[in-house]
Scaffold this motif. Structure first.
Motif, PDB file in Angstrom:
ATOM      1  N   UNK A   1      73.461  21.800   1.745  1.00 32.75           N
ATOM      2  CA  UNK A   1      74.017  20.886   0.747  1.00 32.75           C
ATOM      3  C   UNK A   1      72.979  20.626  -0.339  1.00 32.75           C
ATOM      4  N   UNK A   2      73.341  20.960  -1.580  1.00 31.02           N
ATOM      5  CA  UNK A   2      72.421  20.783  -2.704  1.00 31.02           C
ATOM      6  C   UNK A   2      72.694  19.464  -3.430  1.00 31.02           C
ATOM      7  N   UNK A   3      71.886  19.196  -4.463  1.00 31.76           N
ATOM      8  CA  UNK A   3      71.814  17.870  -5.082  1.00 31.76           C
ATOM      9  C   UNK A   3      73.175  17.266  -5.425  1.00 31.76           C
ATOM     10  N   UNK A   4      74.023  17.980  -6.190  1.00 32.96           N
ATOM     11  CA  UNK A   4      75.278  17.399  -6.641  1.00 32.96           C
ATOM     12  C   UNK A   4      76.203  17.045  -5.494  1.00 32.96           C
ATOM     13  N   UNK A   5      76.466  18.023  -4.639  1.00 34.98           N
ATOM     14  CA  UNK A   5      77.363  17.798  -3.506  1.00 34.98           C
ATOM     15  C   UNK A   5      76.753  16.783  -2.543  1.00 34.98           C
ATOM     16  N   UNK A   6      75.439  16.870  -2.305  1.00 30.45           N
ATOM     17  CA  UNK A   6      74.783  15.942  -1.392  1.00 30.45           C
ATOM     18  C   UNK A   6      74.913  14.506  -1.887  1.00 30.45           C
ATOM     19  N   UNK A   7      74.715  14.286  -3.181  1.00 26.54           N
ATOM     20  CA  UNK A   7      74.837  12.937  -3.724  1.00 26.54           C
ATOM     21  C   UNK A   7      76.242  12.382  -3.506  1.00 26.54           C
TER      22      UNK A   7
END
Length: 484
Positions: free
Chosen positions: A44-50
């Motif tokens: 999970x990268x920044x956008x989806x993780x946030x």
């Protein structure tokens, strides 16, 4: 059919179909492994993780409860929630990064596996499992309960409570069972965007209806000046109570199993640190909207008492906004319910599968078998949540009320272990058991309220828990020279 009902039904159908479509899109990238199903391959990268962090944490309390609190308490509720959430977000970049690296290096999937790695001991692993399940399951059951009531109210009874609760739960089960964490994260993006946009739309519409922010606040300041008091109406937030709440959020938020598993699933430290920065900013902007709407509720509905004030958001939308907007915004509240429920289902299923089924029943279970069992557990948990929601026992409601404090008591023991403090297993267990016993004592009235010292029950419970850990640490330090 009214315009509100038509807009609500159309929005609901489109929303549910979008969730199922996103869930179906997640099937293609699914591999037959526990990491893939429970943690989306830890990518999970920044956008989806946030979005998955914020959607998981923002239940429908954000839409309905915040507005009700604004009505009852006033503007003082806003800084308490905004600052508390901002402090909690610090754990994303500090604790989150350490937990992510530990879980990736040692193949850890559940919080119980994490504590078992740091402080080996079957009793402690099981204790952490029991506490997390005990305080998450009742909170899980409240999601279909609230969603069913909201859908019934939204459709004017056209969709009965039981039908609505079952319908929304079935949709969640379909995409969680099919796509696991990957599907949950993707749907969280949609649900997070919906929550943000619809809350802002509600704020703008109601602000326009009451004559503008300045005009409404000026009128309220003349009529009910205590709404703008720093301590809230009737001095709700004494300094000790405010400090208690500001401590509660940073301690409980990272201890929710669904939040800890987001740390496990993060692709890298940078994504967690970016979420740490953005999370309090977004929360700080959005939290003021429902609180202000709740305060303005006194202008049109001055006589609401107790829990009736939690309906102030739909009441204000119905009174001041276009009919079509009321139905759409309440679908945003449903999104908040569902984004919390799907994460809780997946987190608890991973723990029951890995920490009970695999560890004690079928140690030789293959990765594909663990996934299949996890899917069955999701279904079982959803059914259990529905059964509880349809006829909620008082004990369940009481557990849900104390869920935040019950989980927060894990914080000193678990976080200390993550940062290298090696408590003894007995000391760690006694700290949790002692703290939970104090919390239970206050809840049952066995311990007089005077011992709270004007704080939340969490504070004396936390003092007991930390004292036990402190004594355990001192004993360990004193015993080292003798061992040498």
């Amino acid at each position: 059919m009214t315009t509100t009902l038509i807009s609500a039904l159309i929005s609901l159908v489109v929303y549910l179909l979008a969730l199922l479509w996103l869930g179906a899109q997640s099937l293609g990238g699914q591999t037959n492994s526990a990491d893939s199903y429970f943690l989306a391959d830890r990518r999970l990268r920044a956008g989806v993780l946030f979005f998955t962090l914020i959607a998981t944490n923002f239940s429908a309390f954000f839409f309905l409860g915040f507005a009700g609190a604004g009505y009852r308490i006033g503007i003082a509720y806003y800084p308490m929630m905004a600052f508390g959430t901002g402090l909690a977000a610090l754990s994303f970049g500090s604790l989150g990064c350490r937990v992510r690296r530990l879980s990736a290096q040692h193949g850890l999937i559940t919080p119980s596996e994490l504590i078992g790695h740091l402080l080996p001991g079957e009793g402690l692993r099981l204790l952490v499992l029991v506490v997390m399940v005990l305080f998450t399951l009742p909170y899980l059951a409240l999601q279909p309960l609230g969603a069913g009531y909201l859908l019934e109210s939204l459709t004017g009874g056209a969709v009965p409570f039981a039908v609505g609760a079952v319908l929304l739960t079935v949709v969640i089960v379909l995409y969680v069972v099919g796509g696991g964490m990957r599907a949950v994260a993707r749907t969280d993006v949609l649900q997070g965007v919906l929550m943000f946009l619809l809350m802002l739309m509600a704020f703008v519409a109601v602000a326009k209806g009451v004559g503008g922010v300045q005009t409404a606040n000026r009128t309220l300041l003349q009529q009910l000046p205590d709404l703008f008091s720093g301590a809230g109406r009737n001095d709700f937030f004494t300094p000790r109570m405010m400090a208690s709440y500001l401590l509660l959020w940073p301690l409980c938020l990272p201890m929710f199993p669904q939040m800890l598993m987001r740390f496990f699933a993060a692709g890298d430290d940078r994504s967690l640190k970016q979420s740490m920065v953005i999370y309090p900013v977004v929360a700080g902007v959005l939290f003021v909207c429902p609180v202000m709407i709740g305060m303005w509720g006194h202008l049109a509905f001055p006589d609401l008492v107790g829990r009736a004030s939690d309906q102030i958001m739909p009441l204000m939308l119905g009174h001041y906004s276009p009919e079509w907007l009321t139905g759409i915004v309440m679908v945003g509240a449903l999104a908040a319910f569902m984004s919390t429920l799907d994460s809780q289902l997946l987190a608890l299923s991973s723990m029951l599968t890995r920490d009970l089924y695999k560890r004690y029943w079928r140690p030789q279970a293959s990765l594909s078998e663990q996934v299949r069992v996890g899917q069955l557990v999701v279904i079982a948990l959803a059914v259990a949540g529905l059964v509880i929601a349809l006829r909620p026992p008082e004990a369940i409601l009481s557990l849900a009320t104390h869920a935040f404090s019950g989980l927060a008591l894990l914080f000193p023991m678990l976080v200390g272990a993550v940062y290298g403090l090696r408590w003894s297993v007995v000391g760690a267990m006694l700290s949790v058991i002692g703290g939970e016993a104090v919390l239970l004592g206050f809840a049952m009235g066995v311990i007089p309220e005077v011992f709270q010292g004007g704080c939340l029950p969490l504070i004396p419970a936390l003092v007991v828990s930390c004292t036990v850990l402190g004594v355990d640490y001192v004993i360990a330090q004193c015993s080292r020279p003798a061992e040498a």
